[in-house]
Motif scaffolding. Structure first.
Motif, mmCIF file in Angstrom:
data_model
loop_
_atom_site.group_PDB
_atom_site.id
_atom_site.type_symbol
_atom_site.label_atom_id
_atom_site.label_comp_id
_atom_site.label_asym_id
_atom_site.label_seq_id
_atom_site.Cartn_x
_atom_site.Cartn_y
_atom_site.Cartn_z
ATOM 1 N N MET A 320 0.823 -1.207 0.000
ATOM 2 C CA MET A 320 0.000 0.000 0.000
ATOM 3 C C MET A 320 0.861 1.262 0.000
ATOM 4 N N ALA A 321 1.890 1.270 0.846
ATOM 5 C CA ALA A 321 2.774 2.434 0.963
ATOM 6 C C ALA A 321 4.001 2.020 1.756
ATOM 7 N N PRO A 322 5.141 2.709 1.540
ATOM 8 C CA PRO A 322 6.341 2.397 2.329
ATOM 9 C C PRO A 322 6.092 2.622 3.817
ATOM 10 N N PHE A 323 6.865 1.945 4.640
ATOM 11 C CA PHE A 323 6.773 2.151 6.083
ATOM 12 C C PHE A 323 6.829 3.640 6.426
ATOM 13 N N ASN A 324 6.061 4.021 7.415
ATOM 14 C CA ASN A 324 6.172 5.371 7.947
ATOM 15 C C ASN A 324 7.583 5.565 8.501
ATOM 16 N N GLU A 325 8.070 6.786 8.462
ATOM 17 C CA GLU A 325 9.451 7.058 8.864
ATOM 18 C C GLU A 325 9.733 6.684 10.316
ATOM 19 N N HIS A 326 8.723 6.627 11.159
ATOM 20 C CA HIS A 326 8.950 6.326 12.573
ATOM 21 C C HIS A 326 9.292 4.856 12.810
ATOM 22 N N TRP A 327 8.962 4.003 11.865
ATOM 23 C CA TRP A 327 9.355 2.600 12.004
ATOM 24 C C TRP A 327 10.045 2.065 10.747
ATOM 25 N N ARG A 328 10.373 2.945 9.823
ATOM 26 C CA ARG A 328 11.162 2.514 8.670
ATOM 27 C C ARG A 328 12.599 2.234 9.107
ATOM 28 N N GLN A 329 13.222 1.251 8.513
ATOM 29 C CA GLN A 329 14.577 0.868 8.883
ATOM 30 C C GLN A 329 15.548 2.025 8.622
ATOM 31 N N VAL A 330 16.580 2.110 9.458
ATOM 32 C CA VAL A 330 17.566 3.191 9.324
ATOM 33 C C VAL A 330 18.291 3.101 7.990
ATOM 34 N N TYR A 331 18.584 1.888 7.537
ATOM 35 C CA TYR A 331 19.322 1.772 6.272
ATOM 36 C C TYR A 331 18.508 2.303 5.099
ATOM 37 N N ARG A 332 17.191 2.364 5.247
ATOM 38 C CA ARG A 332 16.343 2.914 4.198
ATOM 39 C C ARG A 332 16.194 4.430 4.323
ATOM 40 N N LEU A 333 16.388 4.946 5.501
ATOM 41 C CA LEU A 333 16.287 6.389 5.721
ATOM 42 C C LEU A 333 17.589 7.107 5.379
ATOM 43 N N CYS A 334 18.731 6.485 5.739
ATOM 44 C CA CYS A 334 20.020 7.192 5.688
ATOM 45 C C CYS A 334 21.031 6.596 4.722
ATOM 46 N N HIS A 335 20.755 5.442 4.136
ATOM 47 C CA HIS A 335 21.592 4.858 3.087
ATOM 48 C C HIS A 335 23.068 4.764 3.491
ATOM 49 N N PRO A 336 23.359 4.056 4.596
ATOM 50 C CA PRO A 336 24.730 4.037 5.112
ATOM 51 C C PRO A 336 25.722 3.288 4.239
ATOM 52 N N CYS A 337 25.259 2.480 3.284
ATOM 53 C CA CYS A 337 26.198 1.810 2.377
ATOM 54 C C CYS A 337 26.454 2.636 1.116
ATOM 55 N N GLN A 338 25.713 3.706 0.929
ATOM 56 C CA GLN A 338 25.944 4.612 -0.196
ATOM 57 C C GLN A 338 26.577 5.929 0.262
ATOM 58 N N ILE A 339 26.438 6.246 1.549
ATOM 59 C CA ILE A 339 26.987 7.484 2.119
ATOM 60 C C ILE A 339 27.988 7.114 3.205
ATOM 61 N N ASP A 340 29.193 7.630 3.094
ATOM 62 C CA ASP A 340 30.261 7.314 4.044
ATOM 63 C C ASP A 340 30.176 8.285 5.226
ATOM 64 N N TYR A 341 29.470 7.888 6.277
ATOM 65 C CA TYR A 341 29.267 8.779 7.417
ATOM 66 C C TYR A 341 30.558 8.943 8.224
ATOM 67 N N ASP A 342 30.782 10.160 8.681
ATOM 68 C CA ASP A 342 31.970 10.483 9.477
ATOM 69 C C ASP A 342 31.760 10.217 10.959
ATOM 70 N N PHE A 343 30.503 10.235 11.375
ATOM 71 C CA PHE A 343 30.206 10.077 12.804
ATOM 72 C C PHE A 343 28.915 9.292 12.954
ATOM 73 N N VAL A 344 28.977 8.231 13.761
ATOM 74 C CA VAL A 344 27.798 7.410 14.055
ATOM 75 C C VAL A 344 27.530 7.498 15.551
ATOM 76 N N GLY A 345 26.500 8.234 15.919
ATOM 77 C CA GLY A 345 26.129 8.344 17.328
ATOM 78 C C GLY A 345 25.051 7.333 17.679
ATOM 79 N N LYS A 346 24.945 7.048 18.968
ATOM 80 C CA LYS A 346 23.914 6.125 19.446
ATOM 81 C C LYS A 346 23.142 6.758 20.594
ATOM 82 N N LEU A 347 21.859 6.462 20.644
ATOM 83 C CA LEU A 347 21.041 7.003 21.716
ATOM 84 C C LEU A 347 21.478 6.457 23.070
#
Length: 419
Positions: A320-347
């Motif tokens: 019907m529609a992609p997951f809402n952003e509140h429960w969509r996987q992080v890899y789908r929101l931020c594309h960590p295998c396509q973007i080389d992040y300099d800093f990975v913080g954790k809650l």
């Protein structure tokens, strides 16, 4: 008349030629002159003070960006989409948020129960997190959807979580339910994208919540096409090379619990109509449901956590529609295998990570990260929340979010996945 047309044509052609020269220059020698503005920077010339080098880099980046934008908006004015700008006047917001209300408390909880506070040196910790991310992205035996695609293959609408601050050379990928409200506030202060009675906000907590999540407040990658047209993807890549990129993540299962609590245990009209009503009809066999969330709550009609999990696992959901952003996987929101992040913080290490990041960005004297709320949930929260979820569904759920567990170094919750 003919001379005037020839003159206009020469101006347009000259502008296009200049743009091509800039692109070629930036691709071939730009890396030698423009660096990140943090301790992640590539080496500067010997004897050059790091602060002075950062200031010079920032000025060059802004000047070049401004020059390119001027060319795109004036020299190519007759060429359609290249002349369109996404700029809007800064929003006015003077109402201070009411701190300590129920919604803010629930949304702001720090569920740090699984991962213990670390005492490792922050640089070492960051190196480990980035190395884990790179290794699993490069591991061909570890597969998940869209892992192998390139940055160019990512649809424009999927880049809407990447917030850009050109003033300080920062890109932040926000993940809902991972302190994103306060990090968005920080980005607003740094970028000066929101005004209070004509003056930029200086204290993140002064910014009203309704403005924080207003998409027009932030410059995000998905808006670049309006300003740069066909050059937008190339400029995104330039900024990804030169700017400091960061994101914050959290235990995937705890993030789901947090999303469920804030969206379905509190009265939320939008989420009731868009998600709760279909869930109650599909999984709880309710038919005549109230039209408003307040009526539903008074009647005791609430989505249960098992219903929410069933919704996530239902193959019809994403048809019907992609997951809402509140429960969509992080890899789908931020594309960590396509973007080389300099800093990975954790809650789970939010305060330490936030302090370290602001120092690296050299903005720790401009602002402080807002204090986070602490929840007092017992250490048995996992078992309590998943007690009514059948084992098979827990295992399915883990597979659905496995990439987030693995990429960001969260241990597999074996206690939930075995009898």
């Amino acid at each position: 008349m003919t001379k005037a047309r020839l003159f206009r044509l020469s101006v347009v052609l000259g502008s296009v030629f200049m743009i091509l020269l800039i692109i070629v220059y930036w691709d071939n020698v730009g890396t030698a002159h423009f660096y990140l503005h943090t301790s992640f920077s590539r080496p500067h010339a010997p004897g050059t003070p790091l602060t002075a080098a950062r200031d010079e880099d920032r000025k060059d980046l802004l000047d070049m960006d401004e020059f390119l934008e001027t060319l795109l908006s004036s020299g190519l004015r007759q060429n359609g989409p290249l002349s369109r700008k996404m700029e809007q006047a800064p929003l006015q917001g003077s109402t201070r948020p009411v701190l300590g209300n129920l919604e803010e408390n629930v949304r702001g909880y720090d569920w740090s129960t699984r991962v213990a506070r670390v005492s490792l040196d922050q640089e070492t910790l960051q190196a480990e997190r980035r190395r884990t991310l790179r290794e699993f992205c490069a591991n061909s035996s570890f597969a998940f959807p869209a892992k192998e695609r390139s940055f160019d293959d990512i649809p424009n609408y999927e880049l809407n979580h990447l917030i850009v601050d050109d003033r300080h050379g920062i890109i932040y990928c926000y993940v809902p339910k991972v302190a994103c409200t306060n990090w968005k506030r920080v980005m607003i202060v740094l970028s000066e994208s929101l005004l209070d009675q004509g003056v930029p906000y200086r204290d993140p907590l002064d910014i009203p919540r309704e403005h924080v999540h207003n998409s027009s407040t932030h410059l995000t990658f998905n808006k670049f096409w309006r300003r740069y047209g066909k050059f937008s993807r190339h400029l995104m890549k330039i900024k990804l090379k030169k700017y400091t990129k960061f994101l914050f993540v959290r235990d995937p299962f705890v993030r789901l619990i947090s999303a469920f609590r804030s969206k379905f245990e509190l009265e939320n009209e939008e989420f009731y109509r868009r998600f709760a009503i279909p869930m109650l009809k599909l999984y709880s066999n309710h038919t005549n449901l109230p039209t408003s969330v307040s009526e539903a709550f008074r009647a005791g009609l609430k989505v249960s956590f098992p219903d929410f999990i069933q919704y996530l696992l239902d193959p019809r959901t994403e048809k019907m529609a992609p997951f809402n952003e509140h429960w969509r996987q992080v890899y789908r929101l931020c594309h960590p295998c396509q973007i080389d992040y300099d800093f990975v913080g954790k809650l789970e290490t939010l305060n330490e990570d936030a302090d370290h990041l602001l120092q690296l960005l050299k903005v720790d004297r401009l602002l402080h990260f807002p204090p986070s709320y602490r929840n007092r949930t017992a250490s048995s929260w996992e078992e309590d929340w998943f007690a009514k979820i059948p084992l098979a569904r827990r295992q399915q759920l883990y597979k659905l979010y496995e990439a987030d567990f693995v990429l960001f170094g969260y241990p597999k919750p074996e206690n939930l996945l075995k009898d």
